[in-house]
Design a protein around this motif. Structure first.
Motif, PDB file in Angstrom:
ATOM      1  N   ILE A 247      45.920  96.031  -2.455  1.00 53.46           N
ATOM      2  CA  ILE A 247      44.508  95.622  -2.459  1.00 53.46           C
ATOM      3  C   ILE A 247      43.911  95.905  -3.833  1.00 53.46           C
ATOM      4  CG2 ILE A 247      42.255  95.934  -1.368  1.00 53.46           C
ATOM      5  CD1 ILE A 247      43.732  96.997   1.111  1.00 53.46           C
TER       6      ILE A 247
ATOM      7  N   HIS B   3      36.422  93.791   3.929  1.00 51.35           N
ATOM      8  CA  HIS B   3      36.945  94.863   4.774  1.00 51.35           C
ATOM      9  C   HIS B   3      36.225  94.870   6.117  1.00 51.35           C
ATOM     10  CE1 HIS B   3      38.526  98.693   6.077  1.00 51.35           C
ATOM     11  NE2 HIS B   3      37.320  99.193   6.183  1.00 51.35           N
TER      12      HIS B   3
ATOM     13  N   HIS C 143      41.233  92.803   4.984  1.00 50.37           N
ATOM     14  CA  HIS C 143      41.888  94.075   5.280  1.00 50.37           C
ATOM     15  C   HIS C 143      41.065  94.931   6.230  1.00 50.37           C
ATOM     16  CE1 HIS C 143      39.333  95.053   1.796  1.00 50.37           C
ATOM     17  NE2 HIS C 143      39.420  96.327   2.111  1.00 50.37           N
TER      18      HIS C 143
ATOM     19  N   ALA D 178      46.097  92.635   4.486  1.00 52.27           N
ATOM     20  CA  ALA D 178      46.600  94.007   4.645  1.00 52.27           C
ATOM     21  C   ALA D 178      45.900  94.670   5.821  1.00 52.27           C
ATOM     22  CB  ALA D 178      46.371  94.812   3.372  1.00 52.27           C
TER      23      ALA D 178
END
Length: 510
Positions: A193, A201, A248, A277
């Motif tokens: 990242i 996020h 993520h 991720a």
């Protein structure tokens, strides 16, 4: 590339920093301005660098703003688990020496009890709490940055699964809060990242958890929009991933299990192509659950093992498929060793206590020098987890030392049994532990939370045992199975087995 809350606020004031659980968007400029006002308010109260504050707030823009206010004024921030009782939070207030307390009206009863020892002017509320000052009045009318800006720190308390929580207190560095520590970008780099780079996020767990807080703070500092959830629900998560193009998140295996339980048509309804991720840790992930998530989400599921105290490992999806069950290799500058009870290093493949350290970083358990000493061998420390290293240096965890069952002289790891039973479609959650037995020392007991719509019964017990017989050696089979409507886990996935040992479920013997 500009990083840091206040730097980004000056460079890209209209960039969205936060999406509140209500859906309200807060820009970097707005967040920085609110953090400045609260910071000036703390200074006006007489708080100085090294003082502590306690927060008892749900995931919200208010929490993030107060955190950054403390971060830029050199304060220690204690995040109170809002599931705790008033007396338990009062312990955190007293133990940390808190000079101010901020709570939400949702937790009013506990907050009143917890903050009873603080003066009225040091108690602040989001919403209405008797004898608390509205948070909006903190620093009211003030503008500009507070004086004497210096970097503060979270003071995180261990979860207390084996006793009273202990604060992990690190020395303040005196650093400029506008300068993002290189360790932040380095840590996210472990998971691929980068700063900015279109990242979004998603925070679905309570911010009173160490990793959850770290991921949100670092995401904001690196220019990533952060979407906050107040209460996590599996379909809500998928909806937010699609709506905000989430890249993520930080997750726990219980969330994976609930996502996988969604009907196939619901899982297929949402576009999750933005994911890059999806990081998990904090609790063991059953192998079958991990494989199913990789089949669904692809190679974006990344695992790590770490500690509030510092240090850890990580493993990519591709590595995990080659080393199923591993939690990975040590982070750069982190060291992992397996030591015996006498403190000597054990050879490859031999199980022992996992010890780690992170460079030359130091910590102490607040007001508990004995606990600090007991956890250490030289510069290494242990969380009392049992594991081993393979020939390539990959770490495999077995279980916690305190949870290991010794039955008939044989070491049995409950995590292995739990990992198999959770794969049964009628099991929503499961805990396995040892109970006293006159002949064997300990016998294996399982406590099961049935899936929605499944009733506890003798028939279910036999079905689960028959399932277990196909996957576990006979000596690992539970001798008794009991049922509970819900197991006592914290929202970060940690199971409080000590509570199960002291309570009775609606039992069905095996």
């Amino acid at each position: 590339m500009v990083t840091g809350l206040w730097n980004i606020a000056a460079d890209q004031p209209d960039l969205t920093a936060l999406v509140d659980p209500s859906g309200r968007e807060i820009t970097y400029s707005e967040l920085a301005g609110t953090a400045n006002r609260y910071g000036r308010g703390f200074r006006a109260l007489g708080l100085e660098p090294g003082d502590s504050i306690v927060l008892m707030l749900p995931n919200s823009a208010d929490l993030v703003a107060v955190y950054f206010a403390a971060y830029q004024t050199g304060l220690y921030v204690v995040m109170a688990n809002w599931h705790l009782t008033g007396a338990e939070v009062a312990y955190l207030v007293q133990d940390s020496g808190a000079k101010a307390f901020v709570a939400h009206e949702r937790f009013a009863a506990a907050a009143v009890e917890a903050a009873a020892g603080l003066p009225a002017e040091a108690r602040f509320a989001v919403g209405e709490i008797t004898d608390f000052t509205p948070l909006a009045k903190l620093g009211e009318g003030e503008e500009g940055r507070p004086d004497g800006r210096t970097m503060g720190s979270p003071m995180l308390y261990t979860s207390g699964t084996t006793g009273r929580p202990k604060g992990v207190r690190r020395p303040l560095t005196g650093a400029d809060p506008d300068v993002v520590p290189p360790s932040a970008a380095w840590f996210f780099g472990i998971f691929g990242i980068k700063p900015h780079d279109g990242h979004v996020h998603l925070c679905g767990s309570p911010l009173y958890h160490t990793a959850v807080l770290n991921f949100v703070v670092i995401s904001i500092q690196l220019g990533h929009t952060t979407v906050l959830m107040d209460h996590w629900a599996p379909e809500d998560m998928l909806r937010l991933i699609e709506r905000h193009k989430v890249t993520h998140s930080h997750m726990v295996p219980t969330q994976f299990h609930r996502l996988l339980a969604l009907p196939d048509d619901v899982k297929a309804k949402y576009d999750i192509g933005s994911l890059r991720a999806m990081i998990h840790g904090a609790a063991p992930c059953p192998l079958e659950v991990k494989r199913r998530m990789l089949d669904w989400w692809g190679p974006v599921v990344i695992e790590y093992y770490a500690a509030t105290e510092g240090g850890g490992t990580a493993i990519t999806a591709q590595e995990w498929l080659r080393k199923p069950g591993s939690v990975g290799l040590p982070w750069p500058t982190s060291e992992i060793k397996i030591l015996g009870e006498d403190g000597t290093e054990l050879p490859v493949g031999e199980q022992g206590l996992v010890y780690m350290r992170m460079g030359d970083a130091t910590f102490e358990y607040h007001k508990d020098a004995e606990k600090t000493r007991a956890a250490r061998v030289g510069k290494l420390f242990t969380l009392q987890d049992i594991g081993y290293l393979d020939e390539d240096g990959y770490l495999f965890l077995c279980d916690r030392k305190n949870d290991m069952i010794i039955s008939g002289g044989v070491n049995i790891y409950p995590a292995e049994i739990e990992g198999e039973l959770i794969c049964h479609p009628k099991v929503a959650d499961v805990a396995v532990f040892g109970v006293p037995h006159p002949d064997w020392g300990e016998a294996i007991k399982a406590v099961v939370q049935p899936a929605d719509g499944v009733e506890a019964s003798e028939e279910l017990t036999e079905e689960l045992l028959e399932f277990a017989r196909t996957r576990l050696a006979k000596f690992k089979l539970p001798r008794t199975i009991e049922y509970l409507a819900e197991l006592p886990r914290d929202p970060n996935g940690k199971l409080y087995k000590r509570k199960l040992r002291s309570q009775e479920g609606s039992s069905s013997g095996a």
